[in-house]
Write an enzyme that holds these catalytic residues in place. Structure first.
Site, mmCIF file in Angstrom:
data_model
loop_
_atom_site.group_PDB
_atom_site.id
_atom_site.type_symbol
_atom_site.label_atom_id
_atom_site.label_comp_id
_atom_site.label_asym_id
_atom_site.label_seq_id
_atom_site.Cartn_x
_atom_site.Cartn_y
_atom_site.Cartn_z
ATOM 1 N N LYS A 1 0.834 -1.215 0.000
ATOM 2 C CA LYS A 1 0.000 0.000 0.000
ATOM 3 C C LYS A 1 0.868 1.264 0.000
ATOM 4 C CE LYS A 1 -0.281 -0.589 4.964
ATOM 5 N NZ LYS A 1 -0.949 -1.388 6.005
ATOM 6 N N ARG B 1 -10.860 -0.995 13.968
ATOM 7 C CA ARG B 1 -10.593 -0.222 12.759
ATOM 8 C C ARG B 1 -11.447 -0.882 11.680
ATOM 9 N NH1 ARG B 1 -4.447 0.418 10.537
ATOM 10 N NH2 ARG B 1 -4.954 -1.616 9.702
ATOM 11 N N TYR C 1 12.752 30.452 11.722
ATOM 12 C CA TYR C 1 11.464 31.001 12.173
ATOM 13 C C TYR C 1 11.349 30.932 13.684
ATOM 14 C CZ TYR C 1 9.710 31.014 7.367
ATOM 15 O OH TYR C 1 9.517 31.262 6.043
ATOM 16 N N MET D 1 9.914 25.093 5.090
ATOM 17 C CA MET D 1 9.251 24.291 4.062
ATOM 18 C C MET D 1 10.251 23.656 3.092
ATOM 19 S SD MET D 1 6.304 25.395 1.300
ATOM 20 C CE MET D 1 5.037 25.741 2.505
HETATM 21 C C1 LIG Z 1 -0.207 -2.159 6.706
HETATM 22 C C2 LIG Z 1 -0.742 -3.473 7.066
HETATM 23 C C3 LIG Z 1 0.110 -4.584 7.182
HETATM 24 C C4 LIG Z 1 1.625 -4.452 7.154
HETATM 25 O O1 LIG Z 1 2.033 -3.938 8.401
HETATM 26 P P1 LIG Z 1 3.592 -3.655 8.736
HETATM 27 O O2 LIG Z 1 3.581 -3.223 10.147
HETATM 28 O O3 LIG Z 1 4.024 -2.572 7.820
HETATM 29 O O4 LIG Z 1 4.320 -4.915 8.502
HETATM 30 C C5 LIG Z 1 -0.463 -5.823 7.373
HETATM 31 N N1 LIG Z 1 -1.811 -5.960 7.494
HETATM 32 C C6 LIG Z 1 -2.659 -4.910 7.427
HETATM 33 C C7 LIG Z 1 -4.117 -5.133 7.583
HETATM 34 C C8 LIG Z 1 -2.150 -3.632 7.215
HETATM 35 O O5 LIG Z 1 -2.973 -2.590 7.178
#
Ligand SMILES: *Cc1c(COP(=O)(O)O)cnc(C)c1O
Length: 417
Positions: free
Chosen positions: A71, A169, A295, A352
């Site tokens: 992802k 979640r 800043y 930035m």
């Molecule tokens: C992102 C994710 C993973 C991978 O998790 P890591 O901690 O990056 O290894 C596995 N399962 C689900 C459902 C996730 O959202």
């Protein structure tokens, strides 16, 4: 263009001033000519390191299949290059967050199993069929939507049932699992890839949540299998792989560890660093009287100092919270860049597009034309930079900005777009 050709790998003994006593791996050496004119910096992704991390996870996972979490553009490392490298290393299954990522990945991995963690909605459901994406079904509405879509279709993609065992979640809550178990007809007519859940505290092996979630996961599977038949099971993310065989089940889903992040915060990182980020040094000031920096005039030069201005800021993903010694409550040494093998702490607030570092410990000769600052690399892990900014390496990698030139090195890939 073959810019990567100049990204050499040198043995630490031969690396002269770039080497430190802690170096155990040969590391990439990045030089200003590797960065196209007009770009402030470069992110180099080491595909050999991705493949090495893949093999380490395959070893650690024992009998379980290893799938890659891909992802968010493979955690900012570049899915177009990294996913094919994972396929070459032997990866046959991927998890992405949303269907559009699955569509993009399908072009890169034509034969892989690709699962979409957020599952289908009414608008996206046809994409799952068109691109052979496996939906992760997270609630009763998605189960019903997918069941309807499968009706009358030949060989629909396999679906995963996602059980919430403590993240609160995505996933079927206990009442939804009971309801499906009591109405097996609602699970009929769909072929399943298996059942999965996600650990909340796997990075802390002593946390009681790990065993509680595992128990809840087993209980949910026992309730559903009479309706579905035997289900493959998947529980572990990166940290979960290292919890041991009881957490592996049939398939593990690491992401972070593939991309070099530490599976645990309290132990040495067994993974090889994947992401290297360097930015140009654009100005140097020799300061010999008190004046403020940045800043808010938040830092005052305490005496004679050599300051270097680095062409990276929070728009490039260098966390603003890493400035001024780090976030409230942070107990570490603060964020630093490395220049020619010397540490240079970040001083004042991160802007930035720029940050200021105290380069008093860097010989002036190393700050001339073409000098680069290592933001993430052999001396500064993404995890450490995250910690110095009150966040985690995941966020640092996922937010590296579009102004960096990107190059991928190794695993036979000759890519430098
Ligand atoms: C992102 C994710 C993973 C991978 O998790 P890591 O901690 O990056 O290894 C596995 N399962 C689900 C459902 C996730 O959202």
């Amino acid at each position: 263009m073959k810019l990567f050709g100049r990204l050499r790998r040198r043995a630490p003994e031969a690396a002269g001033d770039d080497a430190t006593a802690e170096d155990t791996q040969p590391h990439l050496v990045v030089r200003a000519p590797d960065i196209p004119a007009g770009r402030p910096g470069i992110v180099v992704v080491d595909l050999d390191a991705v493949a090495a991390n893949w093999r380490l996870l395959v070893d650690a996972a024992g009998q379980a299949e290893v799938a890659a979490a891909a992802k968010a553009d493979c955690y900012g490392t570049g899915m177009a290059q990294v996913a094919p490298a994972l396929v070459r290393a032997g990866c046959r299954s991927f998890f992405v967050a949303v269907a559009s990522e699955g569509v993009a990945l399908r072009r890169l991995a034509p034969r892989a199993a690709i699962a979409v963690l957020t599952g289908p909605d009414r608008e996206s459901v046809d994409l799952f069929g068109e691109h052979n994406l496996r939906p992760v079904l997270n609630d009763a509405a998605q189960v019903s939507l997918w069941q309807g879509w499968c009706r009358g279709r030949n060989k629909p993609p396999l679906a995963w049932l996602h059980i919430d065992t403590g993240m609160t979640r995505l996933g079927l809550m206990p009442a939804a699992v009971d309801s499906l178990a009591n109405h097996p007809d609602r699970l009929a007519g769909m072929p399943f890839a298996g059942i999965l859940s996600h650990l909340a505290c796997a990075d802390d092996p002593a946390h009681p949540m790990n065993a509680q979630q595992r128990e809840a996961f087993l209980a949910a599977r026992a309730l559903l299998e009479p309706a579905t038949g035997p289900l493959r099971a998947s529980l572990a993310n990166s940290a979960g792989v290292f919890l041991g065989a009881a957490w592996h089940f049939d398939l593990v889903r690491p992401g972070a560890a593939l991309y070099g992040l530490a599976p645990h915060s309290d132990r040495p990182n067994p993974m090889r660093p994947v992401v290297h980020a360097y930015a140009r040094i654009v100005q140097v000031h020799e300061v010999d009287r008190p004046r403020t920096v940045g800043y808010g005039a938040a830092w005052t030069v305490p005496g004679k100092r050599r300051l270097a201005i680095v062409a990276a800021g929070y728009a490039d993903g260098y966390p603003r919270a890493a400035g001024e010694g780090g976030p409230p409550g942070y107990a570490g040494d603060g964020a630093a860049v490395w220049i020619g093998g010397h540490r240079a702490p970040v001083v004042g607030r991160v802007s930035m597009d720029l940050l200021t570092v105290d380069a008093s410990g860097v010989p002036a000769a190393k700050l001339g034309e073409g000098a680069l600052a290592e933001l993430i690399g052999p001396h500064v892990g993404a995890d450490a930079l995250g910690a110095a900014a009150g966040t985690i390496g995941y966020e640092v990698l996922a937010r590296l900005g579009a102004r960096f030139h990107r190059a991928w090195r190794g695993a036979g890939a000759e890519i430098a777009p």
